[in-house]
Design a protein around this motif. Structure first.
Motif, PDB file in Angstrom:
ATOM      1  N   ALA A 175       2.594  -6.818 -11.479  1.00 56.84           N
ATOM      2  CA  ALA A 175       3.068  -5.570 -10.747  1.00 56.84           C
ATOM      3  C   ALA A 175       4.369  -5.789 -10.619  1.00 56.84           C
ATOM      4  O   ALA A 175       4.969  -6.627 -10.184  1.00 56.84           O
ATOM      5  N   SER A 176       5.073  -4.482 -10.993  1.00 55.32           N
ATOM      6  CA  SER A 176       6.531  -4.376 -10.935  1.00 55.32           C
ATOM      7  C   SER A 176       7.023  -4.339  -9.454  1.00 55.32           C
ATOM      8  O   SER A 176       5.888  -4.259  -8.566  1.00 55.32           O
ATOM      9  N   GLU A 177       7.912  -4.886  -8.986  1.00 55.57           N
ATOM     10  CA  GLU A 177       8.478  -4.716  -7.933  1.00 55.57           C
ATOM     11  C   GLU A 177       8.364  -3.347  -7.098  1.00 55.57           C
ATOM     12  O   GLU A 177       7.717  -2.919  -6.025  1.00 55.57           O
ATOM     13  N   GLU A 178       8.785  -2.066  -8.011  1.00 47.31           N
ATOM     14  CA  GLU A 178       8.620  -0.858  -7.221  1.00 47.31           C
ATOM     15  C   GLU A 178       7.030  -0.581  -7.081  1.00 47.31           C
ATOM     16  O   GLU A 178       6.606  -0.213  -6.295  1.00 47.31           O
ATOM     17  N   ALA A 179       6.238  -1.079  -8.043  1.00 45.00           N
ATOM     18  CA  ALA A 179       4.848  -0.917  -7.905  1.00 45.00           C
ATOM     19  C   ALA A 179       4.298  -1.767  -6.657  1.00 45.00           C
ATOM     20  O   ALA A 179       3.621  -1.100  -5.781  1.00 45.00           O
ATOM     21  N   GLN A 180       4.852  -2.851  -6.264  1.00 44.82           N
ATOM     22  CA  GLN A 180       4.376  -3.424  -4.981  1.00 44.82           C
ATOM     23  C   GLN A 180       4.929  -2.667  -3.853  1.00 44.82           C
ATOM     24  O   GLN A 180       4.180  -2.495  -2.854  1.00 44.82           O
ATOM     25  N   VAL A 181       6.122  -2.203  -3.831  1.00 45.10           N
ATOM     26  CA  VAL A 181       6.704  -1.240  -2.681  1.00 45.10           C
ATOM     27  C   VAL A 181       5.994  -0.253  -2.567  1.00 45.10           C
ATOM     28  O   VAL A 181       5.486   0.296  -1.284  1.00 45.10           O
ATOM     29  N   VAL A 182       5.702   0.842  -3.483  1.00 45.93           N
ATOM     30  CA  VAL A 182       4.883   1.801  -3.411  1.00 45.93           C
ATOM     31  C   VAL A 182       3.437   1.512  -3.041  1.00 45.93           C
ATOM     32  O   VAL A 182       2.955   2.200  -1.820  1.00 45.93           O
ATOM     33  N   TYR A 183       2.955   0.397  -3.455  1.00 44.10           N
ATOM     34  CA  TYR A 183       1.466   0.110  -2.736  1.00 44.10           C
ATOM     35  C   TYR A 183       1.644  -0.113  -1.200  1.00 44.10           C
ATOM     36  O   TYR A 183       0.416   0.336  -0.719  1.00 44.10           O
ATOM     37  N   ASP A 184       2.477  -0.843  -0.859  1.00 44.48           N
ATOM     38  CA  ASP A 184       2.585  -1.381   0.505  1.00 44.48           C
ATOM     39  C   ASP A 184       2.863  -0.134   1.158  1.00 44.48           C
ATOM     40  O   ASP A 184       2.275  -0.100   2.430  1.00 44.48           O
ATOM     41  N   ALA A 185       3.467   0.761   0.734  1.00 42.77           N
ATOM     42  CA  ALA A 185       3.741   2.057   1.718  1.00 42.77           C
ATOM     43  C   ALA A 185       2.668   3.139   1.750  1.00 42.77           C
ATOM     44  O   ALA A 185       2.122   3.534   2.666  1.00 42.77           O
ATOM     45  N   VAL A 186       1.588   2.983   0.528  1.00 44.02           N
ATOM     46  CA  VAL A 186       0.359   3.766   0.651  1.00 44.02           C
ATOM     47  C   VAL A 186      -0.548   2.892   1.503  1.00 44.02           C
ATOM     48  O   VAL A 186      -1.221   3.704   2.366  1.00 44.02           O
ATOM     49  N   TYR A 187      -0.555   1.647   1.381  1.00 39.45           N
ATOM     50  CA  TYR A 187      -1.500   0.592   2.068  1.00 39.45           C
ATOM     51  C   TYR A 187      -1.353   1.044   3.834  1.00 39.45           C
ATOM     52  O   TYR A 187      -2.268   1.424   4.478  1.00 39.45           O
ATOM     53  N   ARG A 188      -0.068   0.997   4.127  1.00 37.80           N
ATOM     54  CA  ARG A 188       0.440   1.056   5.517  1.00 37.80           C
ATOM     55  C   ARG A 188       0.047   2.581   6.050  1.00 37.80           C
ATOM     56  O   ARG A 188      -0.293   2.951   7.152  1.00 37.80           O
ATOM     57  N   ALA A 189       0.313   3.541   4.994  1.00 40.65           N
ATOM     58  CA  ALA A 189      -0.168   4.847   5.342  1.00 40.65           C
ATOM     59  C   ALA A 189      -1.385   4.952   5.539  1.00 40.65           C
ATOM     60  O   ALA A 189      -1.999   5.779   6.820  1.00 40.65           O
ATOM     61  N   GLY A 190      -2.362   4.484   4.932  1.00 41.52           N
ATOM     62  CA  GLY A 190      -3.979   4.461   5.278  1.00 41.52           C
ATOM     63  C   GLY A 190      -4.044   3.807   6.554  1.00 41.52           C
ATOM     64  O   GLY A 190      -5.043   4.294   7.169  1.00 41.52           O
ATOM     65  N   VAL A 191      -3.582   2.814   6.867  1.00 40.68           N
ATOM     66  CA  VAL A 191      -3.947   1.994   8.025  1.00 40.68           C
ATOM     67  C   VAL A 191      -3.354   2.689   9.356  1.00 40.68           C
ATOM     68  O   VAL A 191      -4.159   2.842  10.182  1.00 40.68           O
ATOM     69  N   ALA A 192      -2.402   3.403   9.250  1.00 41.61           N
ATOM     70  CA  ALA A 192      -1.825   4.223  10.330  1.00 41.61           C
ATOM     71  C   ALA A 192      -2.780   5.485  10.429  1.00 41.61           C
ATOM     72  O   ALA A 192      -2.797   5.728  11.747  1.00 41.61           O
ATOM     73  N   ALA A 193      -3.021   6.032   9.394  1.00 40.15           N
ATOM     74  CA  ALA A 193      -4.160   7.082   9.536  1.00 40.15           C
ATOM     75  C   ALA A 193      -5.336   6.665  10.067  1.00 40.15           C
ATOM     76  O   ALA A 193      -5.829   7.323  11.381  1.00 40.15           O
ATOM     77  N   THR A 194      -5.659   5.719   9.587  1.00 42.45           N
ATOM     78  CA  THR A 194      -7.091   5.335  10.137  1.00 42.45           C
ATOM     79  C   THR A 194      -7.056   4.693  11.630  1.00 42.45           C
ATOM     80  O   THR A 194      -8.178   5.116  12.284  1.00 42.45           O
ATOM     81  N   ALA A 195      -6.197   4.161  11.940  1.00 44.50           N
ATOM     82  CA  ALA A 195      -5.844   3.882  13.224  1.00 44.50           C
ATOM     83  C   ALA A 195      -5.889   4.806  14.288  1.00 44.50           C
ATOM     84  O   ALA A 195      -6.137   4.866  15.597  1.00 44.50           O
ATOM     85  N   ALA A 196      -5.351   6.155  13.650  1.00 46.51           N
ATOM     86  CA  ALA A 196      -5.600   7.359  14.557  1.00 46.51           C
ATOM     87  C   ALA A 196      -6.921   8.089  14.838  1.00 46.51           C
ATOM     88  O   ALA A 196      -6.971   8.852  15.481  1.00 46.51           O
TER      89      ALA A 196
END
Ligand code: ZN
Ligand code: ZN
Ligand code: ZN
Length: 376
Positions: free
Chosen positions: A255-276
């Protein structure tokens, strides 16, 4: 085929019909016309495509429901689990107009307000409007949709089962991802896993590798998976009419560095939405929780769809998890949380789980999403 005894089934449909009549009274609607689809299925346990022939359920505020159907479907309609016994069939040679006109007369619909389902085709609605010139026609798309968006225990059981099958098929798809395999081949593995589990494919499976992943609804084709590709897999199984829907994103080889950064942002977005997610939560704010996370990561312009959609008898139904939806969530709502980032020409990442709102929070219908992009 349902495991319910007929009398239990009957009580489910009787309850739904009573709730619908209440909603029709509230909306000042005398009758509702539904053609085959999730609403008909929800109310009667029956739905069968009749294509250019009119097959409809007429629900009246004041009388028993009536099916109008082609003669060739009459036997099937008669077996409807809700036990609707008033069935008016019409033959190809005579057409449907007389049968429908007869029902409209008996139900005294001449000056009524009639709601029509969203999928009543113009080829039927236009002649019906000519036939009943004094009738006020209104959109009825929300009448049953608002009932459907609160699931009962049996519906939740079927949704869980659909998600279990979806989950296993997703894993089979991920296991099939390797250099040299095409998107279509991975999609075939997924769809075989779904059908061999006794379910059907809910929607065209998405397997989108590399730049194709930047197209949220890409159709899998001949693209060969290549070292370094980010691959989006979005799939769903339908079990006893209830649907699964999940998305995972993996990288091939590395996984390229950008792929890891983008994945991390999407992952955290899902966590934040689900927590709400909890009873009383506002869908617009659940959406905002995901969107803010992705904006802060610098990818706000690349999150180009709503955060989620309801699911049940239809792949997309209420409630929408979207800006502008201020209707509070309630126990029994079931929907996706599926943030994504789509970098044009490069790759996309989407992660999707289904949640059901419970009395004090939510239940996830899928396994936890991996925190880091899986390299396969
Ligand atoms: Zn979609
Ligand atoms: Zn999906
Ligand atoms: Zn979805």
């Amino acid at each position: 085929v349902s495991s319910h005894a007929p009398e239990h089934q009957g009580s489910i449909y009787a309850r739904r019909a009573a709730l619908l009549r209440g909603a029709m009274i509230d909306e000042g609607v005398d009758a509702l016309i539904l053609t085959p689809g999730p609403d008909m299925l929800y109310l009667t346990g029956f739905s069968e495509e009749a294509h250019e022939r009119l097959l409809c359920l007429v629900v009246s505020q004041h009388a028993q429901s009536v099916f109008v159907c082609p003669s060739l479907n009459a036997e099937q309609v008669l077996l409807n689990p809700a036990g609707v016994t008033d069935i008016r069939d019409w033959a190809d040679a005579t057409g449907w107009h007389a049968a429908f006109h007869q029902v409209a007369g008996e139900l005294e619909l001449a000056g009524a307000t009639i709601a029509v389902g969203d999928d009543l085709a113009a080829r039927f609605l236009l002649p019906i409007q000519v036939m009943l010139p004094g009738v006020r026609f209104v959109g009825g798309g929300n009448l049953v949709a608002l009932l459907r968006c609160v699931k009962d225990d049996e519906e939740l059981r079927l949704l869980r089962r659909a998600s279990e099958i979806t989950e296993a098929a997703c894993q089979a798809g991920i296991d099939a991802c390797r250099v040299g395999v095409t998107e279509r081949e991975v999609a075939d593995v997924i769809e075989r896993a779904i059908t061999s589990a006794g379910a059907t494919v809910s929607f065209d499976t998405i397997v989108a590798a590399g730049p194709n992943g930047a197209l949220p609804h890409h159709r899998p084709g001949g693209r060969v998976l290549t070292h370094g590709d980010v691959v989006v897999l979005d799939l769903g199984a339908t079990y006893e009419n209830y649907r699964g829907d999940m998305t995972r994103t993996v990288a091939i080889g590395e996984a390229s560095e950008e792929a890891q950064v983008v994945y991390d942002a999407v992952y955290r977005a899902g966590v934040a939405a689900t927590a709400a997610v909890k009873p009383g939560a506002i869908p617009a704010l659940v959406d905002a929780a995901a969107r803010r996370t992705i904006e802060l990561a610098g990818y706000g312009d690349y999150f180009i769809h709503r955060t989620g959609h309801g699911i049940g008898l239809a792949e997309h139904e209420l409630p929408n998890i979207v800006d502008g939806n201020e209707t509070p969530l309630e126990p029994g709502n079931c929907f996706s949380i599926e943030p994504g980032i789509y970098v044009p020409g490069q790759f996309g990442v989407r992660l999707e789980n289904l949640v059901a709102v419970t009395d004090d929070g939510y239940e996830s219908l899928n396994s936890p999403i991996p925190e880091r992009i899986p390299v396969v």
